[in-house]
Scaffold this motif. Structure first.
Motif, mmCIF file in Angstrom:
data_model
loop_
_atom_site.group_PDB
_atom_site.id
_atom_site.type_symbol
_atom_site.label_atom_id
_atom_site.label_comp_id
_atom_site.label_asym_id
_atom_site.label_seq_id
_atom_site.Cartn_x
_atom_site.Cartn_y
_atom_site.Cartn_z
ATOM 1 N N GLY A 172 0.825 -1.197 0.000
ATOM 2 C CA GLY A 172 0.000 0.000 0.000
ATOM 3 C C GLY A 172 0.861 1.249 0.000
ATOM 4 O O GLY A 172 2.081 1.168 -0.167
ATOM 5 N N ILE A 174 -3.389 2.532 -0.295
ATOM 6 C CA ILE A 174 -4.475 2.807 -1.222
ATOM 7 C C ILE A 174 -5.305 3.935 -0.618
ATOM 8 O O ILE A 174 -5.683 3.879 0.559
ATOM 9 C CB ILE A 174 -5.340 1.561 -1.454
ATOM 10 C CG1 ILE A 174 -4.513 0.477 -2.139
ATOM 11 C CG2 ILE A 174 -6.565 1.895 -2.301
ATOM 12 C CD1 ILE A 174 -5.197 -0.843 -2.232
ATOM 13 N N TRP A 195 -12.224 3.314 -3.968
ATOM 14 C CA TRP A 195 -10.830 2.927 -3.787
ATOM 15 C C TRP A 195 -10.046 3.354 -5.014
ATOM 16 O O TRP A 195 -10.394 2.980 -6.142
ATOM 17 C CB TRP A 195 -10.720 1.417 -3.579
ATOM 18 C CG TRP A 195 -11.142 0.978 -2.200
ATOM 19 C CD1 TRP A 195 -12.273 1.339 -1.541
ATOM 20 C CD2 TRP A 195 -10.419 0.110 -1.324
ATOM 21 N NE1 TRP A 195 -12.322 0.761 -0.304
ATOM 22 C CE2 TRP A 195 -11.198 -0.019 -0.144
ATOM 23 C CE3 TRP A 195 -9.219 -0.591 -1.423
ATOM 24 C CZ2 TRP A 195 -10.786 -0.808 0.932
ATOM 25 C CZ3 TRP A 195 -8.808 -1.377 -0.353
ATOM 26 C CH2 TRP A 195 -9.587 -1.480 0.811
ATOM 27 N N TYR A 197 -6.563 3.141 -6.866
ATOM 28 C CA TYR A 197 -5.355 2.322 -6.906
ATOM 29 C C TYR A 197 -4.218 3.077 -7.602
ATOM 30 O O TYR A 197 -4.469 3.961 -8.427
ATOM 31 C CB TYR A 197 -5.646 1.003 -7.617
ATOM 32 C CG TYR A 197 -6.646 0.157 -6.845
ATOM 33 C CD1 TYR A 197 -6.225 -0.767 -5.904
ATOM 34 C CD2 TYR A 197 -8.017 0.314 -7.044
ATOM 35 C CE1 TYR A 197 -7.135 -1.527 -5.177
ATOM 36 C CE2 TYR A 197 -8.937 -0.428 -6.323
ATOM 37 C CZ TYR A 197 -8.492 -1.351 -5.388
ATOM 38 O OH TYR A 197 -9.396 -2.079 -4.672
ATOM 39 N N ALA A 244 -6.663 -5.198 -4.359
ATOM 40 C CA ALA A 244 -5.498 -4.535 -3.789
ATOM 41 C C ALA A 244 -4.315 -5.485 -3.673
ATOM 42 O O ALA A 244 -3.186 -5.163 -4.086
ATOM 43 C CB ALA A 244 -5.842 -3.964 -2.413
#
Length: 252
Positions: A172, A174, A195, A197, A244
């Motif tokens: 991460g 994110i 979310w 990315y 993710a």
């Protein structure tokens, strides 16, 4: 987000769902909106981004996703305006097969997540942590185990291998925008999570929580709301966590 998509479940799935639902603490109904329809969905449901809360989400796993492959998810969040948290999640679980000591722990919850055509039962052990503590870990100033309580670490060690914490890496962050809204057509609140990315892709998830006894009514009511606003739920529904972890797997 059908009833919970009864028409898309096989007889075997329905039997399993009915067997599980009486033993969970809550039900969360989820659906992902196709990326091309994000703006239209936000307009139709009157979701105001200015009502949202920013979050930075981090996962912890080995480069080859050993924990995730074994049914474990380790996550930490920095949350705008309040304390962050760390989470150990097991899935899938069978509630009645869990140790009684774990079920009695007030920090441990069992939830059934349902989306069109699929559902999974998960157990979550959560701990409140400071946003600065999370930042210290992801910046390398503190070790990953320091984010997790003794109980959380024990749970991980019981369901993985000894020394796995030494091999974990930070996956991460994110950036997430979470906004709650209350449609007039529903008697419950909904949540939208966007979310973002690092590769520029995004995932919009709509969800609502309910008591297990209300799950089928809540799902039918929510499907009517979304369908009535032109939101197509017939496509593939990808989970935030899987997307993710797949993105970060193997990356430096």
């Amino acid at each position: 987000m059908t009833a919970p998509a009864v028409s898309t479940f096989s007889d075997a799935q329905l039997r399993e769902l009915l067997d599980l639902i009486g033993d969970v603490d809550s039900v969360e109904l989820k659906a992902t909106v196709p990326e091309s329809a994000h703006l239209e969905a936000a307009r139709a449901l009157r979701i105001d981004p200015l009502d949202g809360q920013l979050r930075l989400v981090y996962f912890f796993d080995t480069p080859d996703l050993e924990l995730h492959s074994g049914g474990l998810v380790l996550r930490a969040r920095r949350i705008q305006g309040r304390r962050g948290d760390s989470v150990v999640k097991m899935r899938p679980v069978v509630p009645r097969a869990l140790p009684e000591s774990l079920r009695k722990d007030p920090r441990f919850t069992v939830e059934l997540d349902a989306m069109p055509g699929a559902f999974v039962c998960s157990g979550t052990l959560k701990r409140k942590v400071g946003n600065a503590d999370v930042r210290a870990v992801v910046c390398g100033a503190s070790g990953i185990p320091e984010l997790f309580s003794a109980g959380q670490r024990s749970l991980v060690e019981e369901h993985s291998r000894a020394g796995v914490f030494d091999d974990l890496t930070v996956l991460g962050p994110i950036l997430v925008l979470k906004a709650g809204f209350a449609p007039e057509e529903l008697d419950r609140r909904m949540v939208a999570e966007l979310w973002l990315y690092p590769d520029g892709s995004r995932l919009l998830e709509l969800s609502t929580k309910c008591e297990p006894r209300d799950a089928f009514y809540a799902a039918a009511q929510t499907r009517t709301l979304l369908g009535g606003n032109g939101i197509d739920l017939s496509g593939e529904h990808e989970t935030k966590t899987r997307k993710a972890l797949t993105f970060f797997a193997g990356r430096p």
